[in-house]
Write an enzyme that holds these catalytic residues in place. Sequence first.
Site, PDB file in Angstrom:
ATOM      1  N   ARG A  90       4.482  -0.162   8.533  1.00 14.55           N
ATOM      2  CA  ARG A  90       3.132   0.394   8.508  1.00 14.55           C
ATOM      3  C   ARG A  90       2.646   0.785   9.910  1.00 14.55           C
ATOM      4  O   ARG A  90       1.549   1.306  10.077  1.00 14.55           O
ATOM      5  CB  ARG A  90       2.166  -0.604   7.868  1.00 14.55           C
ATOM      6  N   CYS A 105      -7.210  -8.898  11.420  1.00 19.05           N
ATOM      7  CA  CYS A 105      -6.672  -7.783  12.203  1.00 19.05           C
ATOM      8  C   CYS A 105      -7.083  -7.911  13.675  1.00 19.05           C
ATOM      9  O   CYS A 105      -8.256  -8.134  13.983  1.00 19.05           O
ATOM     10  CB  CYS A 105      -7.166  -6.453  11.645  1.00 19.05           C
TER      11      CYS A 105
END
Length: 503
Positions: free
Chosen positions: A418, A319
């Site tokens: 998302r 991430c």
Amino acid sequence: MAIILEEPSRTFSEYLLIPGYTSEDCVPEKVSLKTPLVKFKKGEEPALSMNIPMVSAIMQSVSGPELACALAREGGVSFIYGSQSIASQARMVAQVKQTKAGFVPSDSNISPEATLADVLMLKEKTGHATMAVTDNGQEDGKLVGIVTSRDYRVSRMDLSTKVKEFMTPYEKLIVGDANISLTEANDIIWEHKLNQLPIVDEQQHLVAFVFRKDYESHKDHPLELLDEQKRYIVGAGINTRDYEKRVPALIEAGADVLCIDSSEGYSCWQANTIKWIRDNYGDSVKVGAGNVVDGEGFRFLAEAGADFIKIGIGGGSICITREQKGIGRGQATATLDVAKARDQYYEETGVYIPICSDGGIVHDYHITLALAFGADFVMLGRYFARFKEAPNKLVTVNGNYMKEYWGEGSARARNWQRYDVGGDGKMSFVEGVDSYVPYAGALKDNVAMTLSKVRHTMCNCGCMSIPELQKNAKVTLVSSTSIVEGGAHDVVVRDQNFDARVK
């Protein structure tokens, strides 16, 4: 001016557990890792619990049907990724639910007029050696025999040989009727030394198979997580855009629990999604939400009706949200803050909402720290992506076996759903990378080792359960020098390969 939090944002690597008193009864074999998955009222039992505090991340490269079954066997839950078509995700959920039903529907069916070559092709496609031979080659056909690997030898048979010439015909089969219980079916299997028992109705149509290996598997996996029908528990990810169509399909497929997959959960979009589920299903459908990193975010999702809440923004190994957007928080600090809010909410309402630490787990001991900080379970991506059961490809990189691993926010995943902030349906920039992780083998062996470390550490702390660890654990901050001291230092570590060359 902005609100400035003076306390640094800390990671799990900045803490250590302080040993507590270990009694004679405090041994790893007696430690319970059972933990709630969904909220419950004080004095009641949760509708869903897990036997180990581990769930797999809602990611294309992690949570497929095979890994979901493998993790459920060990006592945890996988969330089948939602960044795919609704029909495809529903099929994956259904596949998991059908894998461990005791009575297993046949997905390997063939006609008596088919050939050995067709048998081998079907085996390659499904991975199953036992095949039902039906008059029309379909699951709903009349059972006329079965084929197993004992019925043929590829090296000694022509691939054009017809199935009817080497199958075990129906008249030689021992079968059970459609009203038989699982116990009775297993008794027949053991009495007649069978590997499988076909279950048929009055018209001789195949209803299901009962397999000997399923009975033995249960004995080898005492913590396996099953529903009332002895099927594996499985979760599924949803987004805040197509939930009105996706949720019904996943529930119809048998999903036991849902989770909104989002990089940031403190939003009206998540509240709207939960509200729609409550309006249409009440409390019968369990849904987690997140991710949040402070008590304010937790309170918002708790009041919206979430069944569990995930913690963590930007801490995952793939991430790059913090780099791209400058938002997030150290996972240890976030977990502590949310745990305090959870406990306060419980005192005020009598409703306990489990929290999940998602991301920031680098070493096995980080799991124990996350639990000590108040998490009820952890969600892992990189950890599970390393295993053979994960759906990502096994490749060789510089002579080493690796598995591909990519973030849901990467260009490869293209999972723009998302990152819903009310804009266009597309990704403006990536928040994840495409990478490799070292191949680690089977899930069972690795999870067993990890949980052994967790149990031993809990014993060192004098704790026999997760609630006890959350209440009694003592934790200390460590300096950068202490971190160096914690590993091998001031020595030359022996290289086993070098030792072998010297000999």
